[in-house]
Scaffold this motif. Structure first.
Motif, PDB file in Angstrom:
ATOM      1  N   TRP A  70     -15.505 -14.463  19.780  1.00 32.59           N
ATOM      2  CA  TRP A  70     -14.154 -14.963  21.040  1.00 32.59           C
ATOM      3  C   TRP A  70     -14.420 -16.303  20.782  1.00 32.59           C
ATOM      4  CZ3 TRP A  70     -10.529 -11.118  21.976  1.00 32.59           C
ATOM      5  CH2 TRP A  70     -10.213 -10.142  21.207  1.00 32.59           C
ATOM      6  N   SER A  71     -12.949 -17.028  21.309  1.00 35.74           N
ATOM      7  CA  SER A  71     -13.317 -18.567  21.060  1.00 35.74           C
ATOM      8  C   SER A  71     -11.695 -18.317  22.259  1.00 35.74           C
ATOM      9  CB  SER A  71     -12.318 -19.081  20.597  1.00 35.74           C
ATOM     10  OG  SER A  71     -12.240 -20.432  20.468  1.00 35.74           O
ATOM     11  N   THR A  72     -11.231 -19.630  22.207  1.00 34.83           N
ATOM     12  CA  THR A  72     -10.077 -19.852  23.619  1.00 34.83           C
ATOM     13  C   THR A  72      -9.510 -21.174  23.014  1.00 34.83           C
ATOM     14  OG1 THR A  72     -11.399 -21.188  25.438  1.00 34.83           O
ATOM     15  CG2 THR A  72     -11.683 -18.738  25.572  1.00 34.83           C
ATOM     16  N   LEU A  73      -8.010 -21.355  23.237  1.00 34.82           N
ATOM     17  CA  LEU A  73      -7.129 -21.777  23.736  1.00 34.82           C
ATOM     18  C   LEU A  73      -7.192 -22.872  24.782  1.00 34.82           C
ATOM     19  CD1 LEU A  73      -4.685 -23.714  22.024  1.00 34.82           C
ATOM     20  CD2 LEU A  73      -3.636 -21.733  23.456  1.00 34.82           C
ATOM     21  N   ASN A  74      -7.250 -24.334  24.763  1.00 27.14           N
ATOM     22  CA  ASN A  74      -7.726 -24.791  25.874  1.00 27.14           C
ATOM     23  C   ASN A  74      -6.564 -26.149  24.853  1.00 27.14           C
ATOM     24  OD1 ASN A  74     -10.168 -24.066  26.953  1.00 27.14           O
ATOM     25  ND2 ASN A  74     -10.902 -23.701  25.274  1.00 27.14           N
ATOM     26  N   TYR A  75      -6.738 -27.693  26.419  1.00 30.20           N
ATOM     27  CA  TYR A  75      -5.578 -28.610  25.717  1.00 30.20           C
ATOM     28  C   TYR A  75      -6.664 -29.026  24.986  1.00 30.20           C
ATOM     29  CZ  TYR A  75      -2.547 -32.094  27.197  1.00 30.20           C
ATOM     30  OH  TYR A  75      -1.551 -32.789  27.323  1.00 30.20           O
ATOM     31  N   LYS A 153     -15.845 -11.336  25.618  1.00 28.95           N
ATOM     32  CA  LYS A 153     -15.092 -11.446  25.570  1.00 28.95           C
ATOM     33  C   LYS A 153     -15.013 -11.775  27.350  1.00 28.95           C
ATOM     34  CE  LYS A 153     -10.556  -8.899  25.553  1.00 28.95           C
ATOM     35  NZ  LYS A 153      -9.933  -7.714  25.549  1.00 28.95           N
ATOM     36  N   GLU A 154     -15.300 -11.577  28.126  1.00 33.68           N
ATOM     37  CA  GLU A 154     -15.807 -11.849  29.361  1.00 33.68           C
ATOM     38  C   GLU A 154     -15.455 -13.430  29.635  1.00 33.68           C
ATOM     39  OE1 GLU A 154     -16.290  -7.420  31.525  1.00 33.68           O
ATOM     40  OE2 GLU A 154     -18.350  -9.354  31.172  1.00 33.68           O
ATOM     41  N   LEU A 358      -6.649 -16.139  24.844  1.00 33.70           N
ATOM     42  CA  LEU A 358      -8.430 -15.640  23.640  1.00 33.70           C
ATOM     43  C   LEU A 358      -7.719 -15.556  22.139  1.00 33.70           C
ATOM     44  CD1 LEU A 358     -10.383 -12.967  25.978  1.00 33.70           C
ATOM     45  CD2 LEU A 358     -10.281 -15.490  26.153  1.00 33.70           C
ATOM     46  N   VAL A 359      -8.508 -16.219  21.894  1.00 34.08           N
ATOM     47  CA  VAL A 359      -8.615 -16.158  19.754  1.00 34.08           C
ATOM     48  C   VAL A 359      -9.565 -15.476  19.542  1.00 34.08           C
ATOM     49  CG1 VAL A 359      -8.636 -17.775  18.726  1.00 34.08           C
ATOM     50  CG2 VAL A 359      -7.654 -18.732  20.182  1.00 34.08           C
ATOM     51  N   SER A 360      -9.313 -14.832  18.597  1.00 30.12           N
ATOM     52  CA  SER A 360     -10.016 -13.452  17.936  1.00 30.12           C
ATOM     53  C   SER A 360      -9.963 -14.389  16.279  1.00 30.12           C
ATOM     54  CB  SER A 360      -9.757 -12.171  18.224  1.00 30.12           C
ATOM     55  OG  SER A 360     -10.288 -11.586  16.920  1.00 30.12           O
ATOM     56  N   PRO A 361     -11.303 -14.301  16.283  1.00 27.94           N
ATOM     57  CA  PRO A 361     -10.665 -14.905  14.228  1.00 27.94           C
ATOM     58  C   PRO A 361     -10.784 -14.012  13.111  1.00 27.94           C
ATOM     59  CG  PRO A 361     -13.175 -15.248  15.078  1.00 27.94           C
ATOM     60  CD  PRO A 361     -12.687 -14.533  16.153  1.00 27.94           C
ATOM     61  N   LYS A 362     -11.263 -12.655  13.468  1.00 27.51           N
ATOM     62  CA  LYS A 362     -10.467 -11.297  12.688  1.00 27.51           C
ATOM     63  C   LYS A 362      -9.508 -11.467  12.302  1.00 27.51           C
ATOM     64  CE  LYS A 362     -13.739  -8.667  15.461  1.00 27.51           C
ATOM     65  NZ  LYS A 362     -13.649  -7.156  17.106  1.00 27.51           N
TER      66      LYS A 362
END
Length: 365
Positions: A70-75, A153-154, A358-362
């Protein structure tokens, strides 16, 4: 496009050639190029080694390969995705400033295969290839083993935004000490953003009862912010040229900067504290005055999550383990694929994102 602009062999550094065996199976990554100033292009590439990506790490002996879950989207990610200056050192680059996942290999043996880890800060996705990839190679010393009870994920529902929010709260607590009571008014600006909304939730979970959430989206977000724990939801704090205004807040968590931060300083109570962690409005403190500092003893504290020392980083994660509202984990955040990032980057810079993404690279969710 990236594949046509530059030969992959150009990026192979001697240091990572020694570690090519660490990443043997092909994996996908999002590469952002900057054909011209302020213009970006995106390509989802498939590679067999991190050395084939544009900005692999070099000169580091103790490296770990993390299989990104998991990754995320930030500014900051939005700025890189849009090819904007000031965040990425150069282009092309794989964006993504944070991630969580499982250790695939670790040259030092500090971590074992399958250990769950989290990465925030240290200029990932800014000065070298980041986390919008199925695998990322980073110095082992930059990784934190996930605290027990927090899943990968959390940890990204928390993400850099939640980490920064907790840093800000800890700074308020440390600076104000016993004079900060649970009933004191605390202002949170940019309240619908990742840092702001998470700060509201953590403060409420800690028992603070007088949280004022400021947003430019009162009509659409008031009910949501109150559900997170805000006592009052007010409109965007307007920039003011008045050096001193009526005292309202003992503490302020600001993530937008600019004239809004200047107004926050002018409305902070005697001996109060303002933390600053962002520049969504502006990188300058417009029309700021020294009067809040010299006449009211107000303190302005900068919050940096990028270069935070590891001991302090672990302390923040320890607090998140105990004080982050578990109800957040029951929410249903939007999940992006690598192919969705271009549009998402545009939206976050326009202020059209509410809460966490959230960002999933899958390749398939």
């Amino acid at each position: 496009m990236f594949g046509k602009l530059l030969s992959r062999s150009l990026y192979k550094t001697q240091a990572l050639q020694r570690n090519n065996t660490m990443v043997s199976r092909s994996f996908r990554a999002c590469v952002v190029s900057q054909p011209s100033k302020g213009v970006s292009s995106h390509e989802i590439v498939e590679v067999t080694s991190a050395a084939e990506l544009p900005q692999p790490l070099s000169g580091k002996d103790d490296l770990s390969v993390v299989k990104v879950e998991w990754s995320t989207l930030n500014y900051k990610d939005g700025l890189v995705l849009e090819g904007q200056p000031g965040v990425a050192k150069k282009f092309p680059i794989v964006p993504g400033i944070d991630c969580s996942g499982a250790i695939e290999t670790c040259t030092s043996g500090k971590f074992q295969e399958g250990d769950k880890v989290v990465l925030t800060g240290n200029y990932a996705g800014q000065h070298f290839d980041g986390c919008y990839s199925e695998k990322v190679v980073v110095p082992t010393s930059w990784l934190v083993k996930l605290p027990s009870g927090i899943s990968t994920k959390e940890s990204m529902i928390i993400g850099t935004a939640g980490f920064t929010a907790m840093q800000s709260i800890m700074s308020l607590e440390r600076h104000l000490g016993p004079k900060l009571s649970k009933n004191d008014p605390i202002l949170v600006t940019g309240a619908t953003g990742g840092v702001g909304s998470t700060a509201v939730g953590i403060l409420a979970n800690l028992g603070y009862t007088n949280i004022v959430a400021s947003t430019g989206k009162v009509e659409t977000s008031k009910e949501w912010l109150i559900s997170l724990g805000a006592k009052e939801v007010v409109g965007r704090i307007e920039p003011s040229k008045r050096p001193m205004s009526k005292e309202k807040y003992l503490g302020v968590i600001d993530s937008v900067g600019g004239g809004i931060l200047s107004t926050c300083l002018s409305e902070t109570k005697y001996g109060g504290c303002v933390t600053c962690c962002g520049l969504a409005a502006s990188a300058t403190i417009d029309d700021a005055s020294v009067f809040p500092f010299i006449l009211r003893g107000v303190s302005l504290i900068g919050i940096d999550s990028v270069q935070l020392p590891m001991d302090d980083r672990r302390k923040v994660w320890d607090r998140l383990q105990t004080d982050f509202p578990k109800s957040y984990f029951q929410l249903d955040p939007e999940i992006l694929r690598l192919e969705d990032l271009k549009l998402a980057g545009e939206k976050i810079l326009k202020g059209e994102i509410k809460g966490r993404m959230l960002v999933s690279p899958k390749s398939k969710l």
